[in-house]
Structure formats: structure tokens, C-alpha cells
Design an enzyme around this catalytic site. Structure first.
Site, short mmCIF file in Angstrom:
data_model
loop_
_atom_site.label_atom_id
_atom_site.label_comp_id
_atom_site.label_asym_id
_atom_site.label_seq_id
_atom_site.Cartn_x
_atom_site.Cartn_y
_atom_site.Cartn_z
N LYS A 43 -12.27 -0.39 4.50
CA LYS A 43 -12.16 -0.92 3.92
C LYS A 43 -13.79 -2.09 3.93
O LYS A 43 -14.78 -1.26 4.37
CB LYS A 43 -11.31 -1.44 2.87
CG LYS A 43 -9.96 -0.67 3.29
CD LYS A 43 -9.85 0.16 2.10
CE LYS A 43 -9.32 1.31 2.36
NZ LYS A 43 -7.27 1.20 2.34
N TYR B 281 1.06 -0.81 -0.25
CA TYR B 281 -0.05 0.51 -0.28
C TYR B 281 1.08 1.27 -0.30
O TYR B 281 2.18 1.28 0.41
CB TYR B 281 -0.77 0.65 1.14
CG TYR B 281 -2.05 1.22 0.92
CD1 TYR B 281 -2.71 1.55 0.11
CD2 TYR B 281 -1.67 1.82 2.45
CE1 TYR B 281 -3.92 2.67 0.90
CE2 TYR B 281 -2.32 2.61 2.39
CZ TYR B 281 -3.66 3.55 1.13
OH TYR B 281 -4.01 4.61 1.91
N ASP C 186 -0.51 -7.45 6.55
CA ASP C 186 -1.70 -6.52 6.28
C ASP C 186 -2.68 -7.49 5.74
O ASP C 186 -2.40 -8.02 4.54
CB ASP C 186 -1.16 -5.17 5.21
CG ASP C 186 -2.16 -4.46 4.84
OD1 ASP C 186 -3.77 -4.29 4.94
OD2 ASP C 186 -1.98 -2.58 4.69
C1 LIG Z 1 -6.56 1.37 2.35
C2 LIG Z 1 -5.46 0.86 2.59
C3 LIG Z 1 -5.21 0.84 4.18
C4 LIG Z 1 -4.53 2.72 4.45
O1 LIG Z 1 -5.63 2.44 5.40
P1 LIG Z 1 -6.25 4.06 5.91
O2 LIG Z 1 -7.54 3.38 6.48
O3 LIG Z 1 -6.65 4.47 4.59
O4 LIG Z 1 -4.87 4.60 6.41
C5 LIG Z 1 -3.49 0.26 4.10
N1 LIG Z 1 -3.58 -1.26 3.83
C6 LIG Z 1 -4.26 -1.34 2.76
C7 LIG Z 1 -4.04 -2.91 1.83
C8 LIG Z 1 -5.18 -0.35 2.67
O5 LIG Z 1 -5.94 -0.92 1.27
#
Ligand SMILES: *Cc1c(COP(=O)(O)O)cnc(C)c1O
Length: 398
Positions: free
Chosen positions: A211, A102, A186
């Protein structure tokens, strides 16, 4: 302690009978990490930056999918991720990470962490175990490996990274006299329903709760799930960084959890239908979706079968042509919105090379097949026939 004789009272009862000041002292000892929390001891509600009812309920519920001991919620995915780095990786230590990551995470590792003296070492999903071990050994700093950080499936190509392999690499570099090398994953793309990294050897499962978990594109939030000790350390740092999730966001996420499973299941089902339509369409060159892996794909297929319980709802594909055709397609969409987030109820499409992955070094973009002709799609909960209608009419304009 009247009536208890000489028995030591259970610490959870103490709060009821001790003077108010004494019980506050006990609360703070735990909150500031001065003392471990007793087995049955409840953390007092002393100040909302440390904990509050909305966050406690949310954290308890979020442990369920990952079967984690504990969870910590944050004001964004980035704050969950950066808190993990800052707590577990110190200047002079090595941080091994998978690429592409990311964009925000990539920036934080290669700019901020590198600047404070952390040594970042990068690998790609194409590297095999021996290559990665060699990469760390080449730095001459293997004994300083503090964390392995990965994102699987990799965004936007959906290439999978073997979590169990990363556990072996972490353990390979752990000397007898050293702390465990932390493996952080992640899990935003597949979690919490379709992949549980802790079950494959990870220490921390991290989320952008913005998300799938949030699911309505109306909150920014993050979460970390893991063992008691790991999450405790993150919570203590969170207290001092002040980057906990706000009570209102926590409340909204509790609402989101009510529908998490039905939303994600519908999204996965829709994605499958969309892939069936896209795969083999005359204006599409290639579809990237784990559900298309077959035994001929070897290791990727095995990792998919072992790690994921669904192919998810994130699809990437190459249109025939280049940027011009990809843009024409995106501009023609009428139901699917042009935006970069993912995992929410509405379907979103974007152009990784010029949007989410614009910051990735061109050579790396090429290596990872993040081309000008690639489009990324996050499939929502709409009627899939409507989605297919929209994709079909947009593809006709190429
Ligand atoms: C959106 C996202 C992030 C960051 O998250 P935020 O809530 O925008 O700070 C980190 N990793 C992945 C895979 C993402 O899609």
C-alpha cells in the site's frame, strides 16, 4: 588473534581473521537463533532466504518512522501478519482481535488459527475497556491470552481503536510468571507517517507494504517493526517459512521510500480537499473521515488527537440511496479507478459491502455500518481539482 595479547577480541573482528569455516559456523549460529547476535556483530550474508543486502538496507530504513529497534520484511502483508500469529500464538492460547479486520487476516484467525486450537475472541471499536476485559474473562481462559491484534483506523469506517487501552488490556492478563502478552497493530492505513503504534505501547507494527510504502501498485510486500527480541523471533520463523521479501521487491521498495513522505503528504492534503467537497453534498448522506471528528465525538476525538498526526487519505462515505446508487456512482467515475487496493499514487474507489467486506458476516456488517450505500475512496497524488471534478460529475448521475 596475533598482537591482541590475552584480550578477548570483538566478535565483529573475528570474521576477518578466523578460518572461513569457523566464520560460517558463527554466521549460522545467529541466523538459526542458536545464539544471540553480539552488540557489534554483523549478520553474515550466507544465503538470501536469511538476509541479503537489499533487504538489510530496506529493513534499516524502515525502522526510522516507527523508531523501532529492528524490522523484518516479507513477501506480502499477509505473510508478515501470519508470521506474527504463528510465532506468538500457540494452540490452546487466546487471541483477542478487533473487528472488522482486513478480510485475509479475519479469515486466517477465524479459520486457520481456530482450527489449530487457538481461541479467537473478537471485539469491535464500539466496545469499551471493561467490556473487552469481560469478554476475555467470560472464556475462562484469561491466563492464556497470548496476543491482542488490532487494526486502527478500522477499515472501511475509519473508527479508531485506542492502542494504549489495548496495552492496558494486554498487561491486565499478564501473570507475573508469564511472557509479555504481545500487542500487534496493523498500521497499513496510517503508517508509517501518521501513526506509530510502538510509541503507544504496541510490540509490533505491521504493514502491507503493498500500500503506502510501495505506493505504485507494482509490488506485493509486508513489514514488521518492533523490538530486537520480537523481530528476531519473527526473522527466525521467516527463515524456515521462507516468506522473506525477494531482493527485487526490496530494491523496488527502496525506490518507493525516496518519495514516501511527499506522496503521503500530498495524498492527505488531497483527501482533505475531497472531504471538504463531499461533506454536505446533497447526494451524500455521511462522510467517514477522522479529520471530521470534533470534541463532541468524545473518546474517538481524543484517541485521534493522541494517536494520529494526520487524518490520512482514506475516506468512506454513504451516498443517498442504496446499492443501486453506490454502483451508479462507481460506474460513472472517469479518473478514479474501480479497484480495492489503497495507498498508491492513483485514486481508487470501491464498494466495501460487495467487494473488500463481502466475507464479513451480515450482522457484523450492519453493526459496523458497512452498508450497501457505502463507498470507500483511497485518495492518490493527482491534482485534487481533477478528483473533485470526477466525483462531482459521478454524483450528478445519481
Ligand atoms: C492489503 C492489506 C493487508 C494485506 O496485505 P498484502 O500485501 O495484500 O498481503 C493487510 N492489512 C491491511 C489493512 C491491508 O490493507
Amino acid at each position: 588473534m596475533v598482537g591482541r595479547g590475552h584480550q578477548m577480541p570483538d566478535i565483529s573482528d573475528i570474521h576477518l581473521c578466523l578460518s572461513q569455516c569457523r566464520s560460517r559456523k558463527i554466521f549460522f549460529e545467529v541466523a538459526y537463533g542458536l545464539r544471540d547476535q553480539g552488540e557489534k556483530e554483523k549478520l553474515g550474508l550466507i544465503y538470501s532466504r536469511i538476509n541479503n543486502p537489499d533487504l538489510e538496507i530496506l529493513e534499516n530504513r524502515l525502522t526510522l518512522w516507527d523508531e523501532a529497534d529492528d524490522c523484518a520484511v516479507f513477501e506480502s502483508g499477509m505473510s508478515a501478519i501470519t508470521t506474527a500469529f504463528l510465532e506468538f500464538v500457540k494452540p490452546g492460547e487466546v487471541l483477542l482481535f478487533s473487528s472488522p479486520l482486513y478480510g485475509g487476516t479475519d479469515h486466517f484467525i477465524t479459520q486457520f488459527m481456530a482450527q489449530i486450537g487457538v481461541i479467537p475472541v473478537e471485539f469491535t471499536p464500539l466496545d469499551i475497556e471493561a467490556d473487552i476485559i469481560q469478554k476475555i474473562e467470560n472464556t475462562g481462559m484469561g491466563h492464556k491470552l497470548a496476543m491482542v491484534y488490532i487494526e486502527t483506523p478500522a477499515n472501511p469506517t475509519n473508527t479508531l481503536i485506542d492502542i494504549a487501552m489495548c496495552r492496558r488490556i494486554a498487561d491486565h492478563f499478564k501473570g507475573d510468571d508469564r511472557e509479555r502478552v504481545i500487542l500487534a497493530v496493523d498500521n497499513t492505513y496510517m503508517g508509517p507517517l501518521w501513526q506509530q503504534p510502538l510509541k503507544h505501547g504496541a510490540d509490533i507494527s505491521l504493514y502491507s507494504a503493498t500500500k503506502y510504502i510501495g505506493g505504485h501498485s507494482d509490488v506485493i510486500a509486508g513489514a514488521a517493526c518492533g523490538s530486537k527480541t520480537v523481530i528476531k523471533r519473527m526473522k527466525v520463523l521467516r527463515t524456515f517459512l521462507g516468506n522473506m521479501c525477494s531482493p527485487w521487491t526490496g530494491w523496488l521498495l527502496l525506490r518507493s521510500l525516496e518519495t514516501l513522505k511527499v506522496r503521503m503528504e500530498r495524498q492527505a492534503l488531497n483527501a482533505e480537499q475531497v472531504v471538504n467537497f463531499l461533506n454536505g453534498h446533497p447526494n451524500i448522506e455521511k462522510v467517514y473521515y477522522p479529520g471530521l471528528l470534533t470534541p463532541e465525538d468524545g473518546h474517538q476525538y481524543k484517541v485521534f488527537r493522541r494517536q494520529c498526526t494526520s487524518a490520512g487519505a482514506m475516506i468512506s462515505f454513504d451516498v443517498k440511496g442504496g446499492e443501486k446508487e453506490a454502483f451508479a456512482f462507481l460506474n460513472s467515475l472517469r479518473l478514479v479507478k474501480l479497484a480495492v487496493s489503497l495507498g498508491s499514487t492513483e485514486s481508487l474507489a470501491e464498494h466495501p459491502a460487495s467487494m473488500t467486506h463481502a466475507g464479513v458476516e451480515p450482522h457484523h456488517r450492519e453493526l459496523m455500518h458497512i452498508t450497501e450505500k457505502m463507498v470507500r475512496l483511497s485518495v492518490g497524488v493527482e491534482n485534487y481539482e481533477d478528483l473533485i471534478w470526477d466525483l462531482e460529475q459521478a454524483l450528478q448521475n445519481l
